[in-house]
Design a protein around this motif. Structure first.
Motif, PDB file in Angstrom:
ATOM      1  N   LEU A 142       0.832  -1.210   0.000  1.00  0.00           N
ATOM      2  CA  LEU A 142       0.000   0.000   0.000  1.00  0.00           C
ATOM      3  C   LEU A 142       0.865   1.257   0.000  1.00  0.00           C
ATOM      4  CD1 LEU A 142      -2.900  -1.044   2.386  1.00  0.00           C
ATOM      5  CD2 LEU A 142      -2.972  -0.806  -0.096  1.00  0.00           C
ATOM      6  N   GLN A 143       1.996   1.211   0.690  1.00  0.00           N
ATOM      7  CA  GLN A 143       2.924   2.341   0.652  1.00  0.00           C
ATOM      8  C   GLN A 143       3.474   2.531  -0.761  1.00  0.00           C
ATOM      9  OE1 GLN A 143       2.209   4.128   3.578  1.00  0.00           O
ATOM     10  NE2 GLN A 143       4.380   4.643   3.329  1.00  0.00           N
ATOM     11  N   ALA A 144       3.743   1.409  -1.435  1.00  0.00           N
ATOM     12  CA  ALA A 144       4.257   1.486  -2.807  1.00  0.00           C
ATOM     13  C   ALA A 144       3.226   2.120  -3.741  1.00  0.00           C
ATOM     14  CB  ALA A 144       4.633   0.090  -3.301  1.00  0.00           C
ATOM     15  N   CYS A 145       1.957   1.831  -3.520  1.00  0.00           N
ATOM     16  CA  CYS A 145       0.899   2.397  -4.369  1.00  0.00           C
ATOM     17  C   CYS A 145       0.853   3.920  -4.263  1.00  0.00           C
ATOM     18  CB  CYS A 145      -0.457   1.826  -3.966  1.00  0.00           C
ATOM     19  SG  CYS A 145      -0.805   0.230  -4.704  1.00  0.00           S
ATOM     20  N   ARG A 146       1.333   4.444  -3.148  1.00  0.00           N
ATOM     21  CA  ARG A 146       1.330   5.907  -2.957  1.00  0.00           C
ATOM     22  C   ARG A 146       2.634   6.532  -3.442  1.00  0.00           C
ATOM     23  NH1 ARG A 146      -0.574   3.808   2.335  1.00  0.00           N
ATOM     24  NH2 ARG A 146      -2.850   3.852   2.280  1.00  0.00           N
ATOM     25  N   ASP A 147       3.533   5.679  -3.934  1.00  0.00           N
ATOM     26  CA  ASP A 147       4.846   6.145  -4.398  1.00  0.00           C
ATOM     27  C   ASP A 147       4.910   6.004  -5.924  1.00  0.00           C
ATOM     28  OD1 ASP A 147       7.463   6.710  -4.931  1.00  0.00           O
ATOM     29  OD2 ASP A 147       8.323   5.062  -3.766  1.00  0.00           O
ATOM     30  N   ARG A 148       4.817   7.113  -6.604  1.00  0.00           N
ATOM     31  CA  ARG A 148       4.781   7.062  -8.069  1.00  0.00           C
ATOM     32  C   ARG A 148       6.110   6.642  -8.682  1.00  0.00           C
ATOM     33  NH1 ARG A 148       1.063  12.054 -10.382  1.00  0.00           N
ATOM     34  NH2 ARG A 148      -0.868  11.440  -9.305  1.00  0.00           N
ATOM     35  N   GLN A 149       7.149   6.669  -7.925  1.00  0.00           N
ATOM     36  CA  GLN A 149       8.442   6.227  -8.448  1.00  0.00           C
ATOM     37  C   GLN A 149       8.456   4.706  -8.602  1.00  0.00           C
ATOM     38  OE1 GLN A 149      11.817   7.705  -6.287  1.00  0.00           O
ATOM     39  NE2 GLN A 149      13.292   6.468  -7.436  1.00  0.00           N
ATOM     40  N   ARG A 150       7.725   4.017  -7.740  1.00  0.00           N
ATOM     41  CA  ARG A 150       7.694   2.553  -7.805  1.00  0.00           C
ATOM     42  C   ARG A 150       6.465   2.033  -8.542  1.00  0.00           C
ATOM     43  NH1 ARG A 150       8.179   0.399  -1.883  1.00  0.00           N
ATOM     44  NH2 ARG A 150       7.249   2.418  -1.350  1.00  0.00           N
ATOM     45  N   VAL A 151       5.305   2.584  -8.246  1.00  0.00           N
ATOM     46  CA  VAL A 151       4.072   2.137  -8.907  1.00  0.00           C
ATOM     47  C   VAL A 151       3.597   3.271  -9.806  1.00  0.00           C
ATOM     48  CG1 VAL A 151       1.725   1.287  -8.583  1.00  0.00           C
ATOM     49  CG2 VAL A 151       3.510   0.671  -6.947  1.00  0.00           C
ATOM     50  N   ASP A 152       3.985   3.167 -11.063  1.00  0.00           N
ATOM     51  CA  ASP A 152       3.745   4.278 -11.986  1.00  0.00           C
ATOM     52  C   ASP A 152       2.864   3.905 -13.172  1.00  0.00           C
ATOM     53  OD1 ASP A 152       5.603   2.543 -12.970  1.00  0.00           O
ATOM     54  OD2 ASP A 152       6.984   4.062 -13.720  1.00  0.00           O
ATOM     55  N   THR A 153       2.382   2.665 -13.223  1.00  0.00           N
ATOM     56  CA  THR A 153       1.542   2.238 -14.348  1.00  0.00           C
ATOM     57  C   THR A 153       0.412   1.338 -13.849  1.00  0.00           C
ATOM     58  OG1 THR A 153       2.802   0.203 -14.772  1.00  0.00           O
ATOM     59  CG2 THR A 153       3.561   2.226 -15.882  1.00  0.00           C
ATOM     60  N   LYS A 164      -0.011  -1.676 -10.679  1.00  0.00           N
ATOM     61  CA  LYS A 164      -1.173  -1.686  -9.783  1.00  0.00           C
ATOM     62  C   LYS A 164      -1.941  -2.993  -9.909  1.00  0.00           C
ATOM     63  CE  LYS A 164      -1.585   3.351 -10.020  1.00  0.00           C
ATOM     64  NZ  LYS A 164      -2.388   4.495 -10.509  1.00  0.00           N
ATOM     65  N   ASP A 165      -1.968  -3.538 -11.105  1.00  0.00           N
ATOM     66  CA  ASP A 165      -2.622  -4.828 -11.325  1.00  0.00           C
ATOM     67  C   ASP A 165      -1.973  -5.908 -10.467  1.00  0.00           C
ATOM     68  OD1 ASP A 165      -4.095  -6.936 -12.336  1.00  0.00           O
ATOM     69  OD2 ASP A 165      -2.977  -7.054 -14.212  1.00  0.00           O
ATOM     70  N   GLN A 166      -0.636  -5.898 -10.396  1.00  0.00           N
ATOM     71  CA  GLN A 166       0.075  -6.900  -9.589  1.00  0.00           C
ATOM     72  C   GLN A 166      -0.211  -6.692  -8.102  1.00  0.00           C
ATOM     73  OE1 GLN A 166       1.290  -9.190 -11.490  1.00  0.00           O
ATOM     74  NE2 GLN A 166       1.009  -7.887 -13.283  1.00  0.00           N
ATOM     75  N   VAL A 167      -0.194  -5.426  -7.665  1.00  0.00           N
ATOM     76  CA  VAL A 167      -0.432  -5.127  -6.254  1.00  0.00           C
ATOM     77  C   VAL A 167      -1.817  -5.590  -5.833  1.00  0.00           C
ATOM     78  CG1 VAL A 167      -0.764  -3.263  -4.578  1.00  0.00           C
ATOM     79  CG2 VAL A 167       1.178  -3.197  -6.145  1.00  0.00           C
ATOM     80  N   VAL A 168      -2.815  -5.236  -6.609  1.00  0.00           N
ATOM     81  CA  VAL A 168      -4.187  -5.557  -6.219  1.00  0.00           C
ATOM     82  C   VAL A 168      -4.454  -7.057  -6.350  1.00  0.00           C
ATOM     83  CG1 VAL A 168      -5.348  -5.250  -8.457  1.00  0.00           C
ATOM     84  CG2 VAL A 168      -6.533  -4.610  -6.348  1.00  0.00           C
ATOM     85  N   VAL A 180      -8.673   0.641   2.777  1.00  0.00           N
ATOM     86  CA  VAL A 180      -9.973   0.794   2.107  1.00  0.00           C
ATOM     87  C   VAL A 180      -9.948   2.035   1.223  1.00  0.00           C
ATOM     88  CG1 VAL A 180     -12.450   1.103   2.432  1.00  0.00           C
ATOM     89  CG2 VAL A 180     -11.167  -0.410   3.972  1.00  0.00           C
ATOM     90  N   GLU A 181      -9.353   3.112   1.732  1.00  0.00           N
ATOM     91  CA  GLU A 181      -9.248   4.340   0.943  1.00  0.00           C
ATOM     92  C   GLU A 181      -8.402   4.105  -0.318  1.00  0.00           C
ATOM     93  OE1 GLU A 181      -9.674   5.738   5.256  1.00  0.00           O
ATOM     94  OE2 GLU A 181      -8.900   4.016   4.151  1.00  0.00           O
ATOM     95  N   GLN A 182      -7.328   3.361  -0.153  1.00  0.00           N
ATOM     96  CA  GLN A 182      -6.465   3.098  -1.303  1.00  0.00           C
ATOM     97  C   GLN A 182      -7.157   2.208  -2.323  1.00  0.00           C
ATOM     98  OE1 GLN A 182      -3.408   4.570  -1.822  1.00  0.00           O
ATOM     99  NE2 GLN A 182      -3.696   3.683  -3.869  1.00  0.00           N
ATOM    100  N   LEU A 183      -7.935   1.241  -1.845  1.00  0.00           N
ATOM    101  CA  LEU A 183      -8.681   0.373  -2.765  1.00  0.00           C
ATOM    102  C   LEU A 183      -9.753   1.158  -3.517  1.00  0.00           C
ATOM    103  CD1 LEU A 183      -8.998  -2.803  -0.517  1.00  0.00           C
ATOM    104  CD2 LEU A 183      -7.778  -2.646  -2.697  1.00  0.00           C
ATOM    105  N   LEU A 184     -10.318   2.177  -2.857  1.00  0.00           N
ATOM    106  CA  LEU A 184     -11.291   3.039  -3.540  1.00  0.00           C
ATOM    107  C   LEU A 184     -10.615   3.792  -4.678  1.00  0.00           C
ATOM    108  CD1 LEU A 184     -14.087   4.279  -3.784  1.00  0.00           C
ATOM    109  CD2 LEU A 184     -13.426   5.970  -2.050  1.00  0.00           C
ATOM    110  N   VAL A 185      -9.373   4.245  -4.463  1.00  0.00           N
ATOM    111  CA  VAL A 185      -8.613   4.905  -5.523  1.00  0.00           C
ATOM    112  C   VAL A 185      -8.397   3.937  -6.684  1.00  0.00           C
ATOM    113  CG1 VAL A 185      -6.396   5.939  -6.137  1.00  0.00           C
ATOM    114  CG2 VAL A 185      -7.459   6.488  -3.936  1.00  0.00           C
ATOM    115  N   LEU A 186      -8.033   2.697  -6.370  1.00  0.00           N
ATOM    116  CA  LEU A 186      -7.801   1.690  -7.407  1.00  0.00           C
ATOM    117  C   LEU A 186      -9.095   1.341  -8.125  1.00  0.00           C
ATOM    118  CD1 LEU A 186      -5.362  -0.669  -5.474  1.00  0.00           C
ATOM    119  CD2 LEU A 186      -4.779   0.915  -7.315  1.00  0.00           C
TER     120      LEU A 186
END
Length: 501
Positions: free
Chosen positions: A378-389, A393-397, A419-425
């Motif tokens: 979840l921290q990675a999802c908020r870091d555009r340097q690591r999760v940028d496409t 995100k498909d792999q994370v979720v 839950v907030e992050q999943l709503l973003v996804l």
């Protein structure tokens, strides 16, 4: 049920466009002149393009076949590409011949047979001149030429009669010969490709020059992009073994990442995985992943191989037995790589491997929860340097969806405001018109919906979701999933316990 015609035409990819020809009249001289034109055109083209400009006449010849850029000396990669191009031309002509035979267009059948004969003859002549073909291959060449000539003769006979009974019997005979020609040609091309690939592998095994080995590996990697059939040949010729030998020598450390990237591409086919297993490749990959002194790029490419061999697309899973022996170490190394990834590509490779691993063994999910994977992802999802496409995100979720099956995942998600992050996804949208990116976004939405639905079995998660007004959006996603391989039904079924709260 597939017909012989369709099975022959599927041997190679078809190319678009039709070759226009003048109508062949009944007059024998006119027909002979028409056939002669096709034969000489092919031969003249080969002669002209095989004459290098400004090259020493005593220089050793390379394999040169007709095609753009065939002037000058060519490395093995070019030889293979031009060989594939000529094979494509011949297989396309054979496909046309099958179609015209079924329609009884005898003039076209014969003219196509003439072209096939010319192309095959010139290809064999050029290849035999440039390379010392193995004896077994020479036998196929001779047999193929005889069958092509027989095809010419028998199709010629069909032009001189209108006897329906005779033409029907000839049609069956031509179909049988044409099938033999197609099979023989395909086998001969496979042998020629194997011969060229052996040259590349010998360069990897026998050379001590880093540049020469790097070039050979680069050529192999490029060839793996031409489809699973070529990957199978590459694997059978021992490329995986040769590449892993490079990775076991300290003097070639600069080539580790490149070699592992090529191994990952070869392992898209079962033969590649089989070769990897024979040399204890999985244990070797585990050693690389757990070695903190290895460069990040090398560990990322080892993760790519792991992602490939654990792909759900593989029908055989026997190789996973040795994987399970080191799963604790591998999963730990992969989640740590996700945590420390310096760029999106490294994170994508590591997370893709983890996503595949969580599918086939629930113990992997338990290990990940113990390693605080929810926080890391979840921290990675908020870091555009690591999760940028959307692909990352498909792999994370995917990992989160598989972890959410376990009850202990819920507390971690709530603690990390998951839950907030999943709503973003759940609202993931493509940034371009790319079909692949749009498909990735759909997968992210669907898996985020499934994850939320599973987590909402817990009243605390359900209450948080209600406060965030997740459910209207979740319901829309579930409706959009209907018709996508049952995903909509799965989401709706998961939502029932939530709606009953």
């Amino acid at each position: 049920m597939a017909t012989p015609q369709s099975s022959r035409q599927s041997s190679y990819s078809s190319i678009s466009g039709k070759i226009r020809m003048h109508a062949i009249q009944v007059d024998s001289v006119q027909r002979w002149m028409e056939d002669l034109r096709h034969m000489t055109e092919v031969e003249c083209m080969c002669v002209l393009q095989s004459k290098p400009i400004g090259v020493d006449e005593d220089a050793p010849g390379e394999l040169i076949v007709s095609g753009a850029g065939a002037i000058g000396q060519h490395v093995t990669r070019d030889n293979l590409q031009t060989l594939l191009k000529r094979a494509l031309v011949v297989s396309t002509e054979l496909g046309k011949m099958f179609q015209r035979l079924e329609k009884g267009r005898w003039q076209r059948v014969h003219s196509t047979a003439v072209r096939v004969n010319c192309h095959v003859r010139s290809l064999i002549q050029e290849y035999s001149t440039a390379r010392n073909a193995p004896p077994e291959m020479q036998k196929y060449e001779k047999s193929l030429l005889e069958k092509c000539m027989e095809l010419n003769v028998i199709t010629e006979r069909c032009l001189h009669t209108e006897d329906e009974y005779f033409l029907k019997s000839m049609k069956e005979a031509i179909h049988e010969i044409l099938t033999d020609v197609s099979d023989s040609f395909s086998h001969m091309i496979d042998m020629a490709l194997a011969n060229e690939i052996q040259i590349l592998i010998c360069q990897i095994e026998d050379s001590d020059n880093v540049f020469a080995i790097s070039t050979a590996i680069s050529n192999l990697l490029s060839l793996t992009q031409d489809g699973p059939q070529l990957c199978s040949i590459i694997a059978k010729e021992g490329a995986v073994v040769a590449l892993l030998k490079i990775c076991r020598q300290d003097c070639f450390s600069s080539l580790y990442a490149q070699a592992l990237r090529t191994v990952a591409s070869i392992c898209c086919v079962e033969e590649g995985i089989s070769q990897l297993e024979k040399v204890d490749g999985i244990l070797f990959l585990a050693d690389i992943l757990t070695d903190s002194t290895c460069a990040e790029g090398t560990r990322a490419e080892a993760a790519a191989v792991m992602a490939q061999i654990t792909s759900p697309h593989h029908t055989s899973t026997q190789h996973l037995a040795s994987f399970l022996e080191s799963m604790q170490d591998i999963v730990t190394a992969l989640i740590n790589l996700c945590k420390s990834a310096s760029c999106g590509e490294v994170f994508l490779l590591a997370s893709a491997a983890l996503a595949n691993i969580t599918f086939f063994d629930s113990m992997a999910c338990e290990i990940l929860l113990q390693l605080n994977a929810v926080h890391i992802l979840l921290q990675a999802c908020r870091d555009r340097q690591r999760v940028d496409t959307p692909y990352s995100k498909d792999q994370v979720v995917t990992i989160l969806a598989n972890l959410s099956v376990l009850e202990q995942c819920t507390a971690d998600v709530l603690e990390e405001k998951g839950v907030e992050q999943l709503l973003v996804l759940l609202n993931e949208k493509p940034s371009s018109s790319s079909p692949s990116e749009s498909a990735a976004c759909e997968r992210v939405q669907q898996k985020a919906a499934v994850t939320l639905a599973r987590l909402s079995r817990d009243p605390l998660v359900a209450q948080t979701a209600i406060q965030l007004k997740v459910f209207p959006q979740l319901f829309l996603v579930s409706l959009s999933c209907v018709g996508h391989q049952g995903k909509g039904t799965t989401v709706i079924q998961c939502l029932w316990p939530v709606w009953l709260l």
